[in-house]
Motif scaffolding. Structure first.
Motif, PDB file in Angstrom:
ATOM      1  N   LEU A  99      43.509  -1.533 -46.370  1.00  0.00           N
ATOM      2  CA  LEU A  99      43.504  -2.934 -45.940  1.00  0.00           C
ATOM      3  C   LEU A  99      43.778  -3.826 -47.147  1.00  0.00           C
ATOM      4  CD1 LEU A  99      42.953  -4.279 -43.147  1.00  0.00           C
ATOM      5  CD2 LEU A  99      40.662  -4.796 -43.976  1.00  0.00           C
ATOM      6  N   ALA A 100      44.624  -4.822 -46.952  1.00  0.00           N
ATOM      7  CA  ALA A 100      44.882  -5.784 -48.026  1.00  0.00           C
ATOM      8  C   ALA A 100      43.606  -6.559 -48.332  1.00  0.00           C
ATOM      9  CB  ALA A 100      45.996  -6.738 -47.614  1.00  0.00           C
ATOM     10  N   ILE A 101      43.385  -6.863 -49.597  1.00  0.00           N
ATOM     11  CA  ILE A 101      42.129  -7.513 -49.986  1.00  0.00           C
ATOM     12  C   ILE A 101      42.024  -8.910 -49.372  1.00  0.00           C
ATOM     13  CG2 ILE A 101      43.033  -8.357 -52.194  1.00  0.00           C
ATOM     14  CD1 ILE A 101      39.425  -7.199 -51.306  1.00  0.00           C
ATOM     15  N   ALA A 102      43.126  -9.643 -49.260  1.00  0.00           N
ATOM     16  CA  ALA A 102      43.058 -10.965 -48.627  1.00  0.00           C
ATOM     17  C   ALA A 102      42.674 -10.832 -47.160  1.00  0.00           C
ATOM     18  CB  ALA A 102      44.391 -11.699 -48.770  1.00  0.00           C
ATOM     19  N   THR A 103      43.210  -9.820 -46.488  1.00  0.00           N
ATOM     20  CA  THR A 103      42.858  -9.590 -45.085  1.00  0.00           C
ATOM     21  C   THR A 103      41.388  -9.224 -44.960  1.00  0.00           C
ATOM     22  OG1 THR A 103      45.114  -8.866 -44.567  1.00  0.00           O
ATOM     23  CG2 THR A 103      43.379  -8.210 -43.036  1.00  0.00           C
ATOM     24  N   PHE A 104      40.888  -8.385 -45.871  1.00  0.00           N
ATOM     25  CA  PHE A 104      39.467  -8.038 -45.804  1.00  0.00           C
ATOM     26  C   PHE A 104      38.592  -9.272 -46.011  1.00  0.00           C
ATOM     27  CE2 PHE A 104      35.432  -7.086 -47.839  1.00  0.00           C
ATOM     28  CZ  PHE A 104      34.849  -6.315 -46.839  1.00  0.00           C
ATOM     29  N   LEU A 105      38.939 -10.117 -46.966  1.00  0.00           N
ATOM     30  CA  LEU A 105      38.145 -11.323 -47.205  1.00  0.00           C
ATOM     31  C   LEU A 105      38.091 -12.190 -45.947  1.00  0.00           C
ATOM     32  CD1 LEU A 105      39.365 -12.297 -50.790  1.00  0.00           C
ATOM     33  CD2 LEU A 105      37.083 -11.484 -50.178  1.00  0.00           C
ATOM     34  N   GLN A 106      39.230 -12.344 -45.284  1.00  0.00           N
ATOM     35  CA  GLN A 106      39.256 -13.144 -44.065  1.00  0.00           C
ATOM     36  C   GLN A 106      38.495 -12.459 -42.930  1.00  0.00           C
ATOM     37  OE1 GLN A 106      43.435 -13.966 -43.321  1.00  0.00           O
ATOM     38  NE2 GLN A 106      43.249 -15.919 -44.390  1.00  0.00           N
TER      39      GLN A 106
END
Length: 301
Positions: free
Chosen positions: A56-63
């Protein structure tokens, strides 16, 4: 017989072990999901929990975390790179400096794309260009369904390379697959980008994180021994990959396993950039990002 463990991960040298038909993890066979490019697995993971384990992309995980998705982050970095060279213009187009992007239109696949997160952070940190000063022309919606994009984000059709070629934008942010597959040499906008990338890395003591390993929280809670076994398997492959390269480039240097100073630095900068850019709106700490891992696998790790 236990259900197979469904895993979505890109084919890298350090994930090749997942293709072994005899592989079992915690007594469970592995079912490797077909997702090419890998970002096509991200929306199904965060919206439907389609996979047990997913890159998972880190920006996607943060969101996704901010939206309350029951997904846990493991301290395994599957991909990363410096991104000064990811900001490009079309060959033969008018020269433009990074500082001149304020008030202009820049293409990016999605506002929440992680490469875009890093590029916007670099523009702000090194050139004084705030994300709000640029119109971000996107071709895809966010992976996290409930995320509301900032008002300076537009949607268009086609691929980002098409948008750049037809002159709808003066520059574009392109991740590794697009850059690697581009026909003809795109022109990096940031001057002396190789030196600038290494200077950024020296300043922050890390290489930017793109994708990490995540797991459904219910699986982690119910079968910590299974997740621990998988975590250790990924770690062994990453350590072997890094040990085999005597002069590793940034993509190999970015790979990480375990809670290291480099990992913590990379996550903290991603958080800082995401808050600056309204990719997320709620402050969070690195410890909170790793809380599920620490509680369920800390001693096992």
């Amino acid at each position: 017989m236990p259900q197979p463990l469904s895993i979505a991960a890109k084919s890298y040298p350090h994930t090749a072990f997942l293709t072994d038909p005899e592989l079992t993890v915690g007594g469970r066979a592995v079912e490797l999901a077909a997702a090419d490019p890998i970002y096509k697995a991200f929306a199904p993971m965060v919206r439907e929990l389609r996979y047990d384990v997913s890159e998972l992309a880190i920006a996607t995980f943060l969101q996704a975390r901010e939206a309350g998705a029951p997904i846990a982050l493991l301290p395994v970095v599957l991909s990363g790179d410096f991104h000064h060279h990811s900001l490009t213009r079309w060959p033969g187009s008018a020269e433009i400096s990074p500082a001149d992007l304020a008030g202009r239109r820049v293409g990016v696949r999605a506002y929440s794309q992680t490469t875009g997160l890093w590029v916007r952070g670099i523009l702000h940190e090194e050139f004084g260009v705030d994300a709000k000063e640029v119109t971000w022309v996107t071709t895809e919606e966010p992976h996290v369904a409930g995320y509301v994009e900032p008002p300076n984000v537009e949607r268009t059709t086609g691929k980002v390379l098409d948008v750049l070629e037809r002159g709808d934008v003066v520059a574009a942010v392109l991740g590794p697959p697009a850059l690697d597959g581009a026909q003809g040499p795109l022109v990096p906008i940031i001057p002396n980008w190789r030196e600038a990338e290494e200077a950024w890395g020296a300043r922050h003591q890390t290489v930017p994180i793109n994708h990490m390993l995540t797991v459904r929280r219910d699986l982690l809670e119910a079968e910590p021994q299974t997740v621990s076994a998988l975590y250790q398997a990924f770690g062994a492959e990453i350590e072997a990959r890094k040990a085999a390269d005597t002069e590793p480039g940034p993509r190999v240097r970015a790979l990480r396993f375990g809670v290291t100073d480099e990992l913590v630095a990379g996550l903290q900068i991603a958080i800082d950039y995401a808050l600056q850019q309204n990719v997320i709106r709620t402050p969070v700490t690195v410890a909170e990002l790793l809380d599920d891992f620490t509680r369920h696998l800390g001693e096992r790790a």
